[in-house]
Design an enzyme around this catalytic site. Structure first.
Site, PDB file in Angstrom:
ATOM      1  N   GLU A  31       0.918  -1.128  -0.061  1.00  0.00           N
ATOM      2  CA  GLU A  31       0.050   0.029  -0.147  1.00  0.00           C
ATOM      3  C   GLU A  31       0.966   1.127   0.144  1.00  0.00           C
ATOM      4  O   GLU A  31       1.962   1.157   0.590  1.00  0.00           O
ATOM      5  CB  GLU A  31      -0.664  -0.107   1.112  1.00  0.00           C
ATOM      6  N   ASP A  32       0.463   2.175  -0.742  1.00  0.00           N
ATOM      7  CA  ASP A  32       0.938   3.727  -0.308  1.00  0.00           C
ATOM      8  C   ASP A  32       0.777   4.207   1.013  1.00  0.00           C
ATOM      9  O   ASP A  32       1.761   4.513   1.718  1.00  0.00           O
ATOM     10  CB  ASP A  32       0.466   4.665  -1.308  1.00  0.00           C
ATOM     11  N   ASP A  35      -4.763   4.386   5.890  1.00  0.00           N
ATOM     12  CA  ASP A  35      -5.418   5.639   6.703  1.00  0.00           C
ATOM     13  C   ASP A  35      -6.579   4.757   7.871  1.00  0.00           C
ATOM     14  O   ASP A  35      -6.314   4.131   8.638  1.00  0.00           O
ATOM     15  CB  ASP A  35      -5.960   6.477   5.882  1.00  0.00           C
ATOM     16  N   PHE A  84      -3.699  15.150   5.883  1.00  0.00           N
ATOM     17  CA  PHE A  84      -3.933  14.543   4.196  1.00  0.00           C
ATOM     18  C   PHE A  84      -2.668  14.936   3.741  1.00  0.00           C
ATOM     19  O   PHE A  84      -2.259  16.108   3.692  1.00  0.00           O
ATOM     20  CB  PHE A  84      -5.036  15.186   3.640  1.00  0.00           C
ATOM     21  N   ARG A  97       0.178  14.046  -7.340  1.00  0.00           N
ATOM     22  CA  ARG A  97       0.829  12.793  -7.287  1.00  0.00           C
ATOM     23  C   ARG A  97       2.473  12.808  -7.744  1.00  0.00           C
ATOM     24  O   ARG A  97       2.962  12.328  -7.369  1.00  0.00           O
ATOM     25  CB  ARG A  97      -0.055  11.885  -8.444  1.00  0.00           C
TER      26      ARG A  97
HETATM   27  P1  IMP Z   1      -7.998   3.794   3.949  1.00  0.00           P
HETATM   28  O1  IMP Z   1      -9.143   3.052   3.149  1.00  0.00           O
HETATM   29  O2  IMP Z   1      -8.930   4.808   4.793  1.00  0.00           O
HETATM   30  O3  IMP Z   1      -7.216   3.119   4.697  1.00  0.00           O
HETATM   31  O4  IMP Z   1      -7.386   4.627   2.889  1.00  0.00           O
HETATM   32  C1  IMP Z   1      -6.330   4.075   2.108  1.00  0.00           C
HETATM   33  C2  IMP Z   1      -6.320   4.876   0.769  1.00  0.00           C
HETATM   34  O5  IMP Z   1      -6.862   6.132   0.728  1.00  0.00           O
HETATM   35  C3  IMP Z   1      -4.909   4.989   0.362  1.00  0.00           C
HETATM   36  O6  IMP Z   1      -4.455   3.652  -0.564  1.00  0.00           O
HETATM   37  C4  IMP Z   1      -5.070   6.198  -0.591  1.00  0.00           C
HETATM   38  O7  IMP Z   1      -5.370   6.031  -2.250  1.00  0.00           O
HETATM   39  C5  IMP Z   1      -6.222   6.915  -0.069  1.00  0.00           C
HETATM   40  N1  IMP Z   1      -5.580   7.939   1.051  1.00  0.00           N
HETATM   41  C6  IMP Z   1      -5.490   7.884   2.496  1.00  0.00           C
HETATM   42  N2  IMP Z   1      -5.203   8.689   3.249  1.00  0.00           N
HETATM   43  C7  IMP Z   1      -4.444   9.644   2.167  1.00  0.00           C
HETATM   44  C8  IMP Z   1      -3.507  10.760   2.176  1.00  0.00           C
HETATM   45  O8  IMP Z   1      -3.204  11.520   3.214  1.00  0.00           O
HETATM   46  N3  IMP Z   1      -3.323  11.345   1.023  1.00  0.00           N
HETATM   47  C9  IMP Z   1      -3.632  10.703  -0.186  1.00  0.00           C
HETATM   48  N4  IMP Z   1      -4.498   9.721  -0.476  1.00  0.00           N
HETATM   49  C10 IMP Z   1      -4.926   8.916   0.814  1.00  0.00           C
END
Ligand code: IMP
Length: 108
Positions: A31-32, A35, A84, A97
């Site tokens: 994963e990048d 969150d 963010f 990006r």
């Molecule tokens: P989650 O499903 O809430 O864990 O979010 C994961 C996905 O949301 C990541 O793979 C990103 O694509 C996006 N994401 C979450 N936080 C950020 C952020 O701070 N910046 C950019 N993308 C984010």
């Protein structure tokens, strides 16, 4: 995809399916940023359907204060505050990006 703007949409859209045969394979989900954990939960469920030998999770960035799933994140390069972030592959609705560094988005 799980984000609209700077907040989680609450649902995960699968943009690309799985093309590999994962049965009895050792899988690492890369994963990048992790969150809330919604994306990793959905990915993990999809991968487990294929009966792999093992699944581990690796991420560049991890937001411990936002994460509320039980799935262990096995490999974390950097834990970050619940801001963010954009750049280094992370985007805000497609913007930022390609920036060479990671920036915190400040809304004015
Ligand atoms: P989650 O499903 O809430 O864990 O979010 C994961 C996905 O949301 C990541 O793979 C990103 O694509 C996006 N994401 C979450 N936080 C950020 C952020 O701070 N910046 C950019 N993308 C984010």
């Amino acid at each position: 995809a799980s984000y609209h703007g700077t907040s989680s949409s609450g649902s995960v859209k699968h943009l690309v399916g799985l093309n590999e045969i994962l049965k009895d394979r050792h899988v690492v989900i890369v994963e990048d940023i992790v969150d809330t954990g919604l994306t990793i939960k959905s990915l993990m469920a999809s991968v487990l359907e294929h009966q792999p030998a093992e699944v581990r999770v690796a991420t560049l960035l991890y937001k411990p204060d936002a994460y509320h799933e039980k799935i262990p994140i096995d490999h974390i390069a950097l834990s970050v505050p619940n801001d963010f972030l954009v750049g280094y592959g992370l985007d805000y609705d497609g913007i930022g990006r390609n920036l060479n560094h990671i920036y915190k988005l400040v809304e004015e």
